[in-house]
Design an enzyme around this catalytic site. Structure first.
Site, PDB file in Angstrom:
ATOM      1  N   SER A 172       0.850  -1.190   0.000  1.00  0.00           N
ATOM      2  CA  SER A 172       0.000   0.000   0.000  1.00  0.00           C
ATOM      3  C   SER A 172       0.883   1.237   0.000  1.00  0.00           C
ATOM      4  CB  SER A 172      -0.869   0.016   1.264  1.00  0.00           C
ATOM      5  OG  SER A 172      -1.411   1.307   1.478  1.00  0.00           O
ATOM      6  N   TYR A 223      -1.846   0.042  10.217  1.00  0.00           N
ATOM      7  CA  TYR A 223      -1.928  -0.467   8.840  1.00  0.00           C
ATOM      8  C   TYR A 223      -0.636  -0.142   8.086  1.00  0.00           C
ATOM      9  CZ  TYR A 223      -3.756  -1.086   4.081  1.00  0.00           C
ATOM     10  OH  TYR A 223      -3.945  -1.488   2.775  1.00  0.00           O
TER      11      TYR A 223
END
Ligand code: NAP
Length: 270
Positions: A142, A155
Protein backbone atom coordinates in the site's frame (compact mmCIF):
# COMPACT_ATOMS: atom_id res chain seq x y z
CA UNK A 1 3.16 -14.14 -29.67
CA UNK A 2 1.20 -14.35 -26.39
CA UNK A 3 2.81 -16.52 -23.71
CA UNK A 4 0.99 -19.76 -22.88
CA UNK A 5 -0.28 -19.33 -19.33
CA UNK A 6 -2.54 -22.40 -19.24
CA UNK A 7 -0.02 -24.35 -17.19
CA UNK A 8 0.55 -21.53 -14.70
CA UNK A 9 -1.24 -22.08 -11.40
CA UNK A 10 -1.71 -19.14 -9.04
CA UNK A 11 -2.65 -19.23 -5.37
CA UNK A 12 -4.53 -15.96 -4.86
CA UNK A 13 -5.24 -15.06 -1.24
CA UNK A 14 -8.15 -12.77 -0.49
CA UNK A 15 -9.71 -13.78 -3.82
CA UNK A 16 -13.23 -13.03 -2.60
CA UNK A 17 -12.44 -9.37 -1.90
CA UNK A 18 -12.64 -6.36 -4.22
CA UNK A 19 -9.08 -6.42 -5.56
CA UNK A 20 -8.85 -10.22 -5.34
CA UNK A 21 -11.96 -10.70 -7.52
CA UNK A 22 -10.63 -8.26 -10.13
CA UNK A 23 -7.26 -10.07 -10.22
CA UNK A 24 -9.04 -13.44 -10.43
CA UNK A 25 -11.11 -12.31 -13.43
CA UNK A 26 -8.17 -10.80 -15.31
CA UNK A 27 -5.86 -13.78 -14.71
CA UNK A 28 -8.56 -16.31 -15.62
CA UNK A 29 -9.29 -14.35 -18.83
CA UNK A 30 -5.56 -14.57 -19.59
CA UNK A 31 -5.51 -18.33 -19.20
CA UNK A 32 -4.09 -18.74 -15.70
CA UNK A 33 -5.41 -21.49 -13.42
CA UNK A 34 -6.47 -20.19 -10.02
CA UNK A 35 -6.57 -21.51 -6.48
CA UNK A 36 -8.97 -19.05 -4.91
CA UNK A 37 -8.52 -18.48 -1.18
CA UNK A 38 -10.90 -16.71 1.19
CA UNK A 39 -12.87 -17.44 4.35
CA UNK A 40 -16.37 -17.56 2.90
CA UNK A 41 -17.11 -20.70 0.81
CA UNK A 42 -20.18 -19.22 -0.86
CA UNK A 43 -18.41 -16.03 -1.99
CA UNK A 44 -15.50 -18.08 -3.32
CA UNK A 45 -17.73 -20.48 -5.24
CA UNK A 46 -19.76 -17.63 -6.73
CA UNK A 47 -16.51 -16.06 -7.87
CA UNK A 48 -15.22 -19.34 -9.31
CA UNK A 49 -18.45 -19.92 -11.23
CA UNK A 50 -18.26 -16.41 -12.71
CA UNK A 51 -14.78 -17.03 -14.18
CA UNK A 52 -14.06 -18.43 -17.66
CA UNK A 53 -13.65 -22.24 -17.46
CA UNK A 54 -14.81 -22.46 -13.79
CA UNK A 55 -13.93 -26.16 -13.58
CA UNK A 56 -10.26 -25.29 -14.14
CA UNK A 57 -10.13 -23.33 -10.86
CA UNK A 58 -10.48 -24.40 -7.22
CA UNK A 59 -11.81 -22.71 -4.09
CA UNK A 60 -9.69 -23.08 -0.97
CA UNK A 61 -11.40 -21.94 2.22
CA UNK A 62 -9.08 -20.97 5.09
CA UNK A 63 -8.70 -18.36 7.79
CA UNK A 64 -5.04 -17.62 7.21
CA UNK A 65 -4.48 -16.27 10.72
CA UNK A 66 -5.25 -19.77 12.06
CA UNK A 67 -1.95 -21.72 11.79
CA UNK A 68 -3.78 -25.07 11.42
CA UNK A 69 -5.97 -23.83 8.56
CA UNK A 70 -2.97 -22.14 6.92
CA UNK A 71 -0.98 -25.38 7.11
CA UNK A 72 -3.90 -27.31 5.58
CA UNK A 73 -3.94 -24.82 2.69
CA UNK A 74 -0.20 -25.32 2.15
CA UNK A 75 -0.73 -29.11 2.11
CA UNK A 76 -3.48 -28.73 -0.52
CA UNK A 77 -1.14 -26.64 -2.64
CA UNK A 78 1.58 -29.30 -2.33
CA UNK A 79 -0.94 -31.94 -3.42
CA UNK A 80 -2.18 -29.88 -6.38
CA UNK A 81 -1.53 -31.62 -9.68
CA UNK A 82 1.18 -29.73 -11.54
CA UNK A 83 2.16 -27.74 -8.44
CA UNK A 84 1.77 -24.03 -7.78
CA UNK A 85 3.79 -21.50 -9.78
CA UNK A 86 2.71 -18.17 -8.31
CA UNK A 87 1.63 -16.92 -4.89
CA UNK A 88 -0.25 -13.63 -4.72
CA UNK A 89 -0.37 -12.39 -1.11
CA UNK A 90 -3.42 -10.16 -1.44
CA UNK A 91 -5.56 -10.96 1.65
CA UNK A 92 -5.52 -8.03 4.03
CA UNK A 93 -7.39 -6.01 6.60
CA UNK A 94 -7.30 -2.29 7.23
CA UNK A 95 -7.60 -0.10 10.30
CA UNK A 96 -8.33 3.61 10.45
CA UNK A 97 -7.92 4.88 14.03
CA UNK A 98 -5.57 6.88 16.19
CA UNK A 99 -3.02 4.63 17.86
CA UNK A 100 -4.38 5.29 21.36
CA UNK A 101 -7.74 3.80 20.28
CA UNK A 102 -6.35 0.48 19.00
CA UNK A 103 -6.54 -2.50 21.36
CA UNK A 104 -4.22 -5.52 21.43
CA UNK A 105 -6.68 -7.77 19.55
CA UNK A 106 -6.78 -5.36 16.57
CA UNK A 107 -3.03 -4.92 16.71
CA UNK A 108 -2.55 -8.66 16.43
CA UNK A 109 -5.21 -9.10 13.71
CA UNK A 110 -3.70 -6.46 11.41
CA UNK A 111 -0.08 -7.51 11.89
CA UNK A 112 -0.93 -11.22 11.59
CA UNK A 113 -3.06 -10.84 8.46
CA UNK A 114 -0.98 -8.26 6.61
CA UNK A 115 2.53 -9.29 7.62
CA UNK A 116 2.93 -12.61 9.42
CA UNK A 117 0.62 -14.52 7.05
CA UNK A 118 2.31 -13.46 3.77
CA UNK A 119 5.76 -14.16 5.25
CA UNK A 120 4.73 -17.59 6.57
CA UNK A 121 2.88 -18.58 3.37
CA UNK A 122 5.82 -17.51 1.22
CA UNK A 123 8.24 -19.48 3.41
CA UNK A 124 6.10 -22.61 3.24
CA UNK A 125 5.45 -22.41 -0.51
CA UNK A 126 8.92 -21.33 -1.61
CA UNK A 127 10.16 -24.91 -2.22
CA UNK A 128 7.14 -25.51 -4.48
CA UNK A 129 7.47 -22.18 -6.31
CA UNK A 130 11.21 -22.80 -6.80
CA UNK A 131 10.42 -25.87 -8.91
CA UNK A 132 8.64 -23.74 -11.51
CA UNK A 133 10.33 -21.67 -14.23
CA UNK A 134 7.44 -19.17 -13.68
CA UNK A 135 7.98 -19.20 -9.89
CA UNK A 136 6.89 -15.84 -8.47
CA UNK A 137 5.46 -14.12 -5.41
CA UNK A 138 3.42 -10.91 -5.66
CA UNK A 139 2.94 -9.01 -2.41
CA UNK A 140 0.14 -6.44 -2.39
CA UNK A 141 1.33 -3.52 -0.27
CA UNK A 142 0.00 0.00 0.00
CA UNK A 143 1.10 3.59 -0.55
CA UNK A 144 0.59 3.94 3.24
CA UNK A 145 3.52 1.58 3.71
CA UNK A 146 5.72 4.28 2.16
CA UNK A 147 4.05 7.47 3.37
CA UNK A 148 3.33 7.25 7.08
CA UNK A 149 -0.16 8.75 7.32
CA UNK A 150 -1.86 9.88 10.54
CA UNK A 151 -4.76 7.56 11.37
CA UNK A 152 -3.04 4.60 9.72
CA UNK A 153 -0.09 3.90 12.08
CA UNK A 154 -0.91 0.21 12.44
CA UNK A 155 -1.93 -0.47 8.84
CA UNK A 156 1.06 1.54 7.53
CA UNK A 157 3.43 -0.39 9.80
CA UNK A 158 2.10 -3.71 8.50
CA UNK A 159 2.54 -2.65 4.87
CA UNK A 160 5.97 -1.06 5.48
CA UNK A 161 6.96 -4.43 6.96
CA UNK A 162 5.63 -6.22 3.90
CA UNK A 163 7.71 -3.96 1.67
CA UNK A 164 10.84 -4.62 3.76
CA UNK A 165 10.17 -8.34 3.54
CA UNK A 166 9.64 -8.19 -0.25
CA UNK A 167 12.83 -6.19 -0.83
CA UNK A 168 15.02 -8.49 1.28
CA UNK A 169 13.52 -11.65 -0.20
CA UNK A 170 13.95 -10.29 -3.75
CA UNK A 171 17.65 -9.85 -3.01
CA UNK A 172 17.87 -13.21 -1.23
CA UNK A 173 16.42 -14.97 -4.28
CA UNK A 174 18.83 -13.16 -6.61
CA UNK A 175 18.63 -13.44 -10.38
CA UNK A 176 18.01 -17.14 -10.56
CA UNK A 177 15.47 -17.72 -7.79
CA UNK A 178 11.76 -17.11 -7.48
CA UNK A 179 10.75 -13.64 -8.74
CA UNK A 180 9.51 -11.38 -5.96
CA UNK A 181 7.18 -8.57 -7.00
CA UNK A 182 5.74 -5.83 -4.84
CA UNK A 183 2.69 -3.79 -5.81
CA UNK A 184 1.55 -0.76 -3.80
CA UNK A 185 -1.87 0.67 -4.72
CA UNK A 186 -3.19 3.98 -3.41
CA UNK A 187 -6.86 4.03 -2.27
CA UNK A 188 -9.03 1.53 -4.14
CA UNK A 189 -12.85 1.36 -4.30
CA UNK A 190 -13.55 -1.74 -2.23
CA UNK A 191 -15.39 -2.54 1.00
CA UNK A 192 -12.00 -2.65 2.79
CA UNK A 193 -12.48 1.08 3.26
CA UNK A 194 -15.16 2.04 5.77
CA UNK A 195 -17.47 4.99 5.14
CA UNK A 196 -15.22 7.04 7.46
CA UNK A 197 -12.19 6.30 5.25
CA UNK A 198 -14.11 7.05 2.04
CA UNK A 199 -15.30 10.36 3.50
CA UNK A 200 -11.79 11.16 4.75
CA UNK A 201 -10.37 10.50 1.26
CA UNK A 202 -12.99 12.80 -0.25
CA UNK A 203 -12.27 15.53 2.32
CA UNK A 204 -8.51 15.29 1.70
CA UNK A 205 -8.90 15.08 -2.09
CA UNK A 206 -7.26 11.62 -2.22
CA UNK A 207 -7.95 9.75 -5.46
CA UNK A 208 -9.39 6.25 -5.54
CA UNK A 209 -8.78 3.64 -8.24
CA UNK A 210 -11.00 0.84 -9.51
CA UNK A 211 -9.86 -2.66 -8.42
CA UNK A 212 -9.37 -3.46 -12.14
CA UNK A 213 -6.50 -0.92 -12.24
CA UNK A 214 -4.67 -2.93 -9.57
CA UNK A 215 -5.42 -6.17 -11.42
CA UNK A 216 -3.90 -4.78 -14.64
CA UNK A 217 -0.69 -3.82 -12.83
CA UNK A 218 -0.56 -7.23 -11.16
CA UNK A 219 -0.80 -8.95 -14.55
CA UNK A 220 1.98 -6.72 -15.91
CA UNK A 221 4.23 -7.74 -13.02
CA UNK A 222 3.58 -11.41 -13.71
CA UNK A 223 4.33 -10.91 -17.39
CA UNK A 224 7.62 -9.11 -16.69
CA UNK A 225 10.72 -11.27 -16.78
CA UNK A 226 12.33 -10.06 -13.56
CA UNK A 227 11.43 -9.08 -10.00
CA UNK A 228 10.03 -5.59 -9.78
CA UNK A 229 7.97 -3.21 -7.70
CA UNK A 230 5.24 -0.82 -8.76
CA UNK A 231 3.45 2.06 -7.12
CA UNK A 232 0.04 2.98 -8.49
CA UNK A 233 -1.17 6.55 -8.91
CA UNK A 234 0.03 10.05 -9.55
CA UNK A 235 0.84 12.21 -7.51
CA UNK A 236 1.28 9.42 -4.91
CA UNK A 237 4.36 8.08 -6.76
CA UNK A 238 5.92 11.55 -6.50
CA UNK A 239 5.01 11.88 -2.78
CA UNK A 240 6.65 8.52 -2.08
CA UNK A 241 9.89 9.78 -3.66
CA UNK A 242 9.73 13.13 -1.85
CA UNK A 243 8.97 11.34 1.44
CA UNK A 244 12.05 9.14 1.00
CA UNK A 245 14.34 12.10 0.23
CA UNK A 246 12.78 14.97 2.23
CA UNK A 247 10.50 13.52 4.91
CA UNK A 248 10.21 16.83 6.77
CA UNK A 249 8.45 18.37 3.75
CA UNK A 250 5.83 15.62 3.94
CA UNK A 251 5.71 15.91 7.76
CA UNK A 252 4.48 19.47 7.51
CA UNK A 253 2.02 18.76 4.66
CA UNK A 254 0.41 15.87 6.59
CA UNK A 255 0.47 17.63 9.94
CA UNK A 256 -1.76 20.30 8.39
CA UNK A 257 -4.31 17.55 7.67
CA UNK A 258 -4.25 16.23 11.23
CA UNK A 259 -7.38 18.07 12.48
CA UNK A 260 -9.44 16.55 9.61
CA UNK A 261 -8.00 13.08 10.27
CA UNK A 262 -8.80 13.38 13.99
CA UNK A 263 -12.40 14.40 13.26
CA UNK A 264 -13.05 11.46 10.92
CA UNK A 265 -11.23 8.99 13.19
CA UNK A 266 -13.41 10.10 16.11
CA UNK A 267 -16.54 9.73 13.95
CA UNK A 268 -17.39 13.41 14.40
CA UNK A 269 -17.31 14.30 10.68
CA UNK A 270 -19.52 12.71 8.00
N1 NAP B 1 -8.87 -1.02 -0.87
C1 NAP B 1 -7.84 -0.20 -0.74
O1 NAP B 1 -8.01 1.04 -0.62
C2 NAP B 1 -6.45 -0.74 -0.76
C3 NAP B 1 -5.39 0.17 -0.99
C4 NAP B 1 -4.08 -0.31 -0.99
C5 NAP B 1 -3.83 -1.66 -0.73
N2 NAP B 1 -4.88 -2.51 -0.50
C6 NAP B 1 -4.56 -3.91 -0.19
O2 NAP B 1 -5.14 -4.74 -1.17
C7 NAP B 1 -5.45 -6.03 -0.60
C8 NAP B 1 -6.90 -6.42 -0.92
O3 NAP B 1 -7.75 -5.43 -0.37
P1 NAP B 1 -9.26 -5.20 -0.82
O4 NAP B 1 -9.45 -3.75 -0.93
O5 NAP B 1 -9.61 -6.09 -1.96
O6 NAP B 1 -10.00 -5.70 0.51
P2 NAP B 1 -11.36 -6.55 0.70
O7 NAP B 1 -12.29 -6.29 -0.39
O8 NAP B 1 -11.79 -6.27 2.11
O9 NAP B 1 -10.84 -8.06 0.61
C9 NAP B 1 -9.98 -8.58 1.59
C10 NAP B 1 -9.77 -10.05 1.32
O10 NAP B 1 -8.88 -10.57 2.31
C11 NAP B 1 -9.46 -11.73 2.87
N3 NAP B 1 -9.06 -11.91 4.26
C12 NAP B 1 -9.07 -10.99 5.26
N4 NAP B 1 -8.67 -11.56 6.41
C13 NAP B 1 -8.42 -12.85 6.14
C14 NAP B 1 -7.99 -13.97 6.90
N5 NAP B 1 -7.75 -13.87 8.23
N6 NAP B 1 -7.84 -15.16 6.30
C15 NAP B 1 -8.10 -15.27 4.98
N7 NAP B 1 -8.51 -14.28 4.19
C16 NAP B 1 -8.67 -13.08 4.77
C17 NAP B 1 -10.97 -11.49 2.78
O11 NAP B 1 -11.64 -12.74 2.86
P3 NAP B 1 -13.21 -12.83 3.28
O12 NAP B 1 -13.97 -12.65 2.00
O13 NAP B 1 -13.31 -14.17 3.85
O14 NAP B 1 -13.44 -11.72 4.27
C18 NAP B 1 -11.06 -10.86 1.40
O15 NAP B 1 -11.04 -11.85 0.42
C19 NAP B 1 -5.18 -5.90 0.90
O16 NAP B 1 -3.91 -6.44 1.19
C20 NAP B 1 -5.16 -4.39 1.12
O17 NAP B 1 -4.37 -4.01 2.23
C21 NAP B 1 -6.17 -2.09 -0.52
Amino acid sequence: MARDTSATTVLLTGASGGIGSAIAHLLAENGYTLLLQGRNPERLDNLRLSLPDPERHQSMVADLTDPTQRQALVERCRATHGGVDVLINNAGVSQFALLEDIDDAKLREVLDTNLLVPIALTRDLLPLLSQSPQGAVVNIGSAFGHIGHPGFCLYGASKAGLHGFSEALRREQGNRGVRVHYLAPRAVDTTLNTEAVKNLNRALGNHSDAPETVAEQCLKLLQSGSSSRRFIGWPERLFIKVNALLPTVVDSALTKKLPVVREYAAGKAQ
